[in-house]
Design an enzyme around this catalytic site. Sequence first.
Site, PDB file in Angstrom:
ATOM      1  N   TYR A 282      -3.855   9.500  -1.492  1.00 36.12           N
ATOM      2  CA  TYR A 282      -3.640  10.216  -0.225  1.00 36.12           C
ATOM      3  C   TYR A 282      -2.203  10.187   0.268  1.00 36.12           C
ATOM      4  O   TYR A 282      -1.903  10.719   1.317  1.00 36.12           O
ATOM      5  CB  TYR A 282      -4.578   9.683   0.869  1.00 36.12           C
ATOM      6  CG  TYR A 282      -4.561   8.178   1.074  1.00 36.12           C
ATOM      7  CD1 TYR A 282      -3.542   7.557   1.782  1.00 36.12           C
ATOM      8  CD2 TYR A 282      -5.572   7.382   0.555  1.00 36.12           C
ATOM      9  CE1 TYR A 282      -3.531   6.190   1.965  1.00 36.12           C
ATOM     10  CE2 TYR A 282      -5.579   6.005   0.736  1.00 36.12           C
ATOM     11  CZ  TYR A 282      -4.541   5.415   1.445  1.00 36.12           C
ATOM     12  OH  TYR A 282      -4.535   4.049   1.615  1.00 36.12           O
ATOM     13  N   LYS A 283      -1.304   9.518  -0.472  1.00 31.54           N
ATOM     14  CA  LYS A 283       0.096   9.468  -0.040  1.00 31.54           C
ATOM     15  C   LYS A 283       0.846  10.662  -0.658  1.00 31.54           C
ATOM     16  O   LYS A 283       0.580  11.795  -0.305  1.00 31.54           O
ATOM     17  CB  LYS A 283       0.687   8.108  -0.400  1.00 31.54           C
ATOM     18  CG  LYS A 283       0.033   6.995   0.437  1.00 31.54           C
ATOM     19  CD  LYS A 283       0.444   5.599   0.030  1.00 31.54           C
ATOM     20  CE  LYS A 283      -0.224   4.585   0.963  1.00 31.54           C
ATOM     21  NZ  LYS A 283      -0.255   3.234   0.422  1.00 31.54           N
TER      22      LYS A 283
ATOM     23  N   ASP B  78       1.346  -1.653  -8.864  1.00 31.27           N
ATOM     24  CA  ASP B  78       0.769  -0.832  -7.808  1.00 31.27           C
ATOM     25  C   ASP B  78       1.756   0.311  -7.548  1.00 31.27           C
ATOM     26  O   ASP B  78       2.915   0.073  -7.165  1.00 31.27           O
ATOM     27  CB  ASP B  78       0.547  -1.673  -6.547  1.00 31.27           C
ATOM     28  CG  ASP B  78      -0.165  -0.886  -5.440  1.00 31.27           C
ATOM     29  OD1 ASP B  78      -0.040   0.348  -5.418  1.00 31.27           O
ATOM     30  OD2 ASP B  78      -0.818  -1.531  -4.599  1.00 31.27           O
TER      31      ASP B  78
ATOM     32  N   PHE C  56       2.363  -5.474  -0.456  1.00 35.43           N
ATOM     33  CA  PHE C  56       1.486  -4.888   0.563  1.00 35.43           C
ATOM     34  C   PHE C  56       0.335  -5.852   0.828  1.00 35.43           C
ATOM     35  O   PHE C  56      -0.258  -6.376  -0.113  1.00 35.43           O
ATOM     36  CB  PHE C  56       0.970  -3.532   0.060  1.00 35.43           C
ATOM     37  CG  PHE C  56       0.263  -2.725   1.113  1.00 35.43           C
ATOM     38  CD1 PHE C  56       0.976  -1.918   1.978  1.00 35.43           C
ATOM     39  CD2 PHE C  56      -1.114  -2.776   1.234  1.00 35.43           C
ATOM     40  CE1 PHE C  56       0.328  -1.167   2.950  1.00 35.43           C
ATOM     41  CE2 PHE C  56      -1.768  -2.030   2.207  1.00 35.43           C
ATOM     42  CZ  PHE C  56      -1.046  -1.223   3.067  1.00 35.43           C
TER      43      PHE C  56
ATOM     44  N   ARG D  40      10.066   3.838   9.800  1.00 38.24           N
ATOM     45  CA  ARG D  40       9.953   4.212   8.389  1.00 38.24           C
ATOM     46  C   ARG D  40       9.837   5.730   8.262  1.00 38.24           C
ATOM     47  O   ARG D  40       9.046   6.356   8.965  1.00 38.24           O
ATOM     48  CB  ARG D  40       8.720   3.529   7.795  1.00 38.24           C
ATOM     49  CG  ARG D  40       8.611   3.654   6.303  1.00 38.24           C
ATOM     50  CD  ARG D  40       7.430   2.852   5.779  1.00 38.24           C
ATOM     51  NE  ARG D  40       6.163   3.489   6.143  1.00 38.24           N
ATOM     52  CZ  ARG D  40       5.014   3.300   5.467  1.00 38.24           C
ATOM     53  NH1 ARG D  40       4.985   2.479   4.434  1.00 38.24           N
ATOM     54  NH2 ARG D  40       3.913   3.919   5.847  1.00 38.24           N
TER      55      ARG D  40
HETATM   56  C1  LIG Z   1      -1.232   2.336   0.849  1.00 40.66           C
HETATM   57  C2  LIG Z   1      -1.308   1.166  -0.055  1.00 40.66           C
HETATM   58  C3  LIG Z   1      -2.528   0.652  -0.468  1.00 40.66           C
HETATM   59  C4  LIG Z   1      -3.786   1.218   0.121  1.00 40.66           C
HETATM   60  O1  LIG Z   1      -4.940   0.652  -0.354  1.00 40.66           O
HETATM   61  P1  LIG Z   1      -6.340   1.286   0.046  1.00 40.66           P
HETATM   62  O2  LIG Z   1      -7.323   0.432  -0.641  1.00 40.66           O
HETATM   63  O3  LIG Z   1      -6.322   2.700  -0.452  1.00 40.66           O
HETATM   64  O4  LIG Z   1      -6.461   1.268   1.525  1.00 40.66           O
HETATM   65  C5  LIG Z   1      -2.528  -0.378  -1.395  1.00 40.66           C
HETATM   66  N1  LIG Z   1      -1.361  -0.890  -1.879  1.00 40.66           N
HETATM   67  C6  LIG Z   1      -0.171  -0.407  -1.465  1.00 40.66           C
HETATM   68  C7  LIG Z   1       1.075  -0.978  -2.027  1.00 40.66           C
HETATM   69  C8  LIG Z   1      -0.107   0.610  -0.542  1.00 40.66           C
HETATM   70  O5  LIG Z   1       1.063   1.067  -0.129  1.00 40.66           O
END
Ligand SMILES: *Cc1c(COP(=O)(O)O)cnc(C)c1O
Length: 411
Positions: free
Chosen positions: A221-222, A196, A125, A370
């Site tokens: 939040y996911k 992660d 990501f 997705r």
């Molecule tokens: C959604 C996501 C994030 C989000 O990071 P934020 O700091 O909360 O915006 C980070 N890493 C991955 C792999 C994600 O899917």
Amino acid sequence: MTDRETCIAQDRTDPLAGLRDAFRLPGDVTYLDGNSLGPLPADLPERLADVVQRQWGDGLIRSWNDAGWIDAPRRVGDKIAPLIGAGPGEVAAADSTSVNLFKLLAGALRLRPGRRVILSEPENFPTDLYIMQGLIELLDRDFELRRAEPDRLADAMDDDVAVVALTHVNYKTGRMHDMAAVTAAAHDAGALMLWDLAHSAGAVPVDLAAAQADLAVGCGYKYLNGGPGAPAFLYVSRALQDEFHQPLSGWLGHISPFAFESDYRPADGIGRNLCGTPPILSMLALDCALDIWRDVDLAAVRNKSVALTDLFIELVERDCAGMGLELASPRDAAMRGSQVSFRHSDGYAVMQALIAQGVIGDFRAPNLLRFGFAPLYIRYVDVWDAAAALSDILRNRAWDDPAYKQRAAVT
Ligand SMILES: *Cc1c(COP(=O)(O)O)cnc(C)c1O
């Protein structure tokens, strides 16, 4: 052959079916985007109204003690722990995933002096890679971000690697790493392992303890449904906690914040990884959302996730054959998280047309449709309806409309 009636029958015998009522989902929407933003827990408006009116409104500053606000990061962390194979006192809810990555990566580099590489993968990501780049620039000491494709990671683990930092389930394709095997390889090379779990926690079985993972971060939040911008979480294994030092040494990570000492002394345990005052309204929204998981059988969650994603692939490939879609996720469910992605050359417009029909997924550049399948509230019939809507849109070329090609800021 699967038809809509079969799906409805499957929903009747689904052991998780009752959990859908724990969420407030709009009746006219098929929500396949809980991997980006989980839906509103049904109890949350009332719980949060109490926090606002009674705890904040009446309790005022007393609620830091009386309502236990000050302990919330650890208490909420302890509710996340069973979902990721962590023990009590190993997880805290805090900050954002990005900030937690920064803290844990910096702490990891300190624990491997002389080693100068953070190892990740090109398809990680972006925020993960950006944070690595920013940290390396800040340290200005010859550190390097090395990126290797998933099947080349083991080759890239030499004795220069301080920490291997990967996302367990890939955000675009849903491809899932073998956590235990990759962690063991990192350890064989003398490196620390950071996972992660943004697309894993609440979606797939995670056992950090069994994998002997050192560090982890993840998202509130996911699949944990904590609400937009909910606090993220961080994990530091018990074995590492006493020697672990992260650089955002704010007062709430101090051993005695209310002694107001002029020099930093880290708290014992996971608490030293906290920084400043937690956002209590968001924190307690996440706390409420986590209560849904209390009696949930995680093996049943995985079984249903595999069944839903397999069914979606089957229906889309059957009903949309020859319409320009190509599966971008692993076909083998054992290598896949709880999402399915398809490539389409006009993916953005196709997704906008789907959303206009009430089937909400999302688009990931350059060409991915997705779809997230959160087993707590997605039904088999939703999978059927989504596949049917997709096949209609492709057959009628309903997506081929200028209105669906205007890119919004958030895709
Ligand atoms: C959604 C996501 C994030 C989000 O990071 P934020 O700091 O909360 O915006 C980070 N890493 C991955 C792999 C994600 O899917």
